[in-house]
Design a protein around this motif. Structure first.
Motif, PDB file in Angstrom:
ATOM      1  N   TYR A 103       0.834  -1.212   0.000  1.00 18.48           N
ATOM      2  CA  TYR A 103       0.000   0.000   0.000  1.00 18.48           C
ATOM      3  C   TYR A 103       0.867   1.259   0.000  1.00 18.48           C
ATOM      4  CZ  TYR A 103      -1.907   3.761   2.962  1.00 18.48           C
ATOM      5  OH  TYR A 103      -2.216   4.973   3.518  1.00 18.48           O
ATOM      6  N   VAL A 161       1.184   4.463  -2.555  1.00 19.28           N
ATOM      7  CA  VAL A 161       0.901   5.822  -2.075  1.00 19.28           C
ATOM      8  C   VAL A 161       2.024   6.771  -2.481  1.00 19.28           C
ATOM      9  CG1 VAL A 161       0.744   7.247   0.010  1.00 19.28           C
ATOM     10  CG2 VAL A 161      -0.597   5.157  -0.160  1.00 19.28           C
ATOM     11  N   LEU A 191      -5.242   8.979  -0.213  1.00 15.37           N
ATOM     12  CA  LEU A 191      -3.890   8.986  -0.774  1.00 15.37           C
ATOM     13  C   LEU A 191      -3.090  10.182  -0.280  1.00 15.37           C
ATOM     14  CD1 LEU A 191      -4.628   7.876  -4.436  1.00 15.37           C
ATOM     15  CD2 LEU A 191      -3.060   6.727  -2.864  1.00 15.37           C
ATOM     16  N   ILE A 244      -6.087   0.854  -3.237  1.00 18.34           N
ATOM     17  CA  ILE A 244      -4.733   1.398  -3.380  1.00 18.34           C
ATOM     18  C   ILE A 244      -3.721   0.266  -3.541  1.00 18.34           C
ATOM     19  CG2 ILE A 244      -2.903   2.663  -2.173  1.00 18.34           C
ATOM     20  CD1 ILE A 244      -5.144   4.369  -0.906  1.00 18.34           C
ATOM     21  N   GLU A 284      -4.006  -0.901  -7.105  1.00 16.42           N
ATOM     22  CA  GLU A 284      -4.025   0.128  -8.146  1.00 16.42           C
ATOM     23  C   GLU A 284      -2.849  -0.081  -9.088  1.00 16.42           C
ATOM     24  OE1 GLU A 284      -5.935   2.515 -10.104  1.00 16.42           O
ATOM     25  OE2 GLU A 284      -6.551   2.895  -8.038  1.00 16.42           O
TER      26      GLU A 284
END
Length: 420
Positions: free
Chosen positions: A263, A267, A373, A414, A417
Motif C-alpha cells: 500500500y 501511495v 492517498l 490502493i 491500483e
C-alpha cells in the motif's frame, strides 16, 4: 512448519540461547488422507483461553468489594468498602511526606462520595456513570483503578519484547475483549440497574416532540424512539485501550507489514502527481475539482486558482482531518475522524457547486480515495484492522459502518491500483 512438518514433545531453555527439544519430528506422508490433514494442530490450540487468564487479579478486585466470589455480594457493602478504602488511603497520603496535588485530592474526595447507583438509568445517569468510571480507573487507590493498573502491567509483560510477535495478535485482541466483559460485570454489580450488553437507554425527548405526538387512536404507528445501546466497549474502551494501545498496535503493524508495504509503495508513487493529474487518474468528475483554494502567505484569506502544477492543496482540510486517525486510540474516536473527513469533503463540494448535494457512492468513492492517498497514513492497514476487530457491533450497520467500509475499500483499491 510451512511444509506441514511438526515437532511434538517438550521444549526447555532460555530465549536466545537455544532450545532443548525432547520429542519426535513428524513428516506427514504424501499420501495422507484429507481426514488426517484436518487433524493438524493449529497455532494457539493449546493456549489458555482469554476468559481464563488472570483470574486472581479479578478475584482480588471482587474481594476488595466484599464479595466471596464474582457477583456474590451486596452492592451497598461494596460501595461502603470503596469509600472506606479511598478515605483511608487519602489520610495515609496526607500524613506521609509525599505531597498530594490539589486536583488529585479533589478527585479522591469526589470518589469518596457514593454516587447514585440504584434507580432507572437515564442518559444523564449513564453519562454520570461513564464519568465516574473515568475518574475511578485513573485512580490506583480505587479498586477499579488498581484492577486496571494490574491488567495493563500483565498485558505489557505478555506482549512487549519477546511477546511482540504477529502470531499473538489474535490472543491479544481476545484478551482485551475478555477484560471488557469481566470489568463490565463489576460495573453492573456496582450499578445494578445498568442494562446488560445490548440493552437500550432511551434518549431524552424535547417538549416539542411530546406535543406533536398524535393522541388519536387512528394515528399512524409511532416510529422507534432514539435510544443509546449499552455496550462494554463503548463504556470501557476509552479508559482501557489508551493504556494498551502501544503493544497492541505494534502487533497489528507486524501482522499487516506486507500489505502495508505494498500500500505504501503505491501511495508514494501516486503522490508524485500534482492534484489535477491525480484527480483525473482516479476518475473524479471534473465538477468536483476545486477551482480555487485559500491562498497562503502573504495574502491569507484570498483565493488562488488551482493550476496544473498545484500539489497537496485540493481538499486540504479533509486530508488534515483524516490524518488525525493516527492520533486517536479507540475505534469510536477513529470512526469519528472518518465521519468528520466525509463532512469536510461534502462542505467543500457544496461550496463549489453552490447548492446542496446528495452523494452517490460512484461519485464519492474517487474523491475519498484521493483524500486517503493525500493523507499518507503509513499504517492504514493496521488502523483498519484495529477498528474492525474492536468497533462496537451496534455501529457496524449504521452510518459509521458504511463510512468505515468505504475506507477499507480505499485501502484495498490502493494496494491493487495499477500505477502506470
Amino acid at each position: 512448519m510451512p511444509n506441514g512438518d511438526y515437532l511434538e514433545g517438550s521444549f526447555n531453555g532460555e530465549w536466545g540461547s537455544g532450545l532443548k527439544v525432547t520429542g519426535s519430528y513428524f513428516k506427514p506422508h504424501l499420501f495422507d488422507t484429507d481426514k488426517d490433514k484436518t487433524q493438524a494442530m493449529k497455532l494457539g490450540h493449546l493456549c489458555v483461553c482469554a476468559e481464563d487468564k488472570w483470574p486472581a487479579v479479578f478475584e482480588e478486585c471482587w474481594s476488595q468489594l466484599g464479595c466471596e466470589a464474582p457477583g456474590r455480594g451486596e452492592p451497598e457493602k461494596a460501595w461502603e468498602n470503596i469509600a472506606v478504602a479511598l478515605t483511608t488511603s487519602r489520610r495515609h497520603i496526607l500524613d506521609s511526606p509525599d505531597v498530594l496535588s490539589r486536583s488529585h485530592n479533589k478527585t479522591l474526595e469526589s470518589l469518596e462520595v457514593i454516587p447514585q447507583h440504584v434507580g432507572p438509568i437515564t442518559m444523564d445517569r449513564y453519562n454520570a456513570i461513564r464519568l465516574y468510571l473515568i475518574k475511578a480507573c485513573d485512580t490506583p487507590l480505587h479498586p477499579l483503578g488498581q484492577l486496571l493498573e494490574t491488567l495493563v502491567a500483565v498485558y505489557r509483560m505478555t506482549y512487549v519484547g519477546v511477546g511482540a510477535n504477529r502470531r499473538l495478535l489474535h490472543q491479544a485482541v481476545s484478551e482485551i475483549k475478555s477484560y471488557l466483559n469481566r470489568i463490565f460485570l463489576i460495573v453492573r454489580f456496582l450499578f445494578p440497574d445498568l442494562p446488560e450488553e445490548g440493552g437500550l437507554i432511551p434518549e431524552p425527548t424535547t417538549d416539542l416532540q411530546e406535543k406533536n405526538e398524535p393522541n388519536s387512536t387512528d394515528a399512524l404507528p409511532e416510529s422507534p424512539k432514539p435510544a443509546r445501546v449499552v455496550s462494554s466497549s463503548a463504556l470501557l474502551l476509552p479508559v482501557l485501550l489508551p493504556r494498551l494501545y502501544p503493544p497492541l498496535f505494534t502487533l497489528y503493524a507486524l501482522d499487516k507489514e506486507r500489505e502495508d508495504d505494498v500500500y505504501w509503495e503505491c501511495v508514494l508513487r501516486l503522490n508524485k502527481q500534482p492534484d489535477l493529474a491525480l484527480l483525473a487518474f482516479l476518475g473524479v468528475q471534473q465538477k468536483f475539482w476545486p477551482v480555487s483554494i485559500p491562498a497562503s502567505l502573504p495574502a491569507p484569506g484570498e483565493k488562488q486558482l488551482v493550476i496544473s502544477s498545484t500539489k497537496d492543496a485540493c481538499f486540504a482540510s479533509a486530508v488534515e482531518t483524516l490524518q488525525q486517525i493516527s492520533t486517536t486510540f479507540t475505534p469510536s474516536d477513529k470512526l469519528q475522524v472518518i465521519q468528520l473527513t466525509f463532512e469536510e469533503i461534502t462542505q467543500e463540494v457544496q461550496a463549489l457547486l453552490k447548492q446542496d448535494f446528495l452523494w452517490s457512492m460512484d461519485d464519492l468513492f474517487p474523491v475519498f480515495l484521493y483524500v486517503v492517498l493525500r493523507a499518507r497514513i503509513r499504517n492504514l492497514g493496521s488502523e483498519v484492522s484495529l477498528i474492525e476487530d474492536l468497533m462496537d457491533p451496534c455501529v457496524q450497520h449504521g452510518e459509521h459502518g458504511i463510512m468505515f467500509t468505504t475506507l477499507k475499500a480505499c485501502y484495498y483499491q490502493i494496494q491493487h491500483e495499477k500505477v502506470t
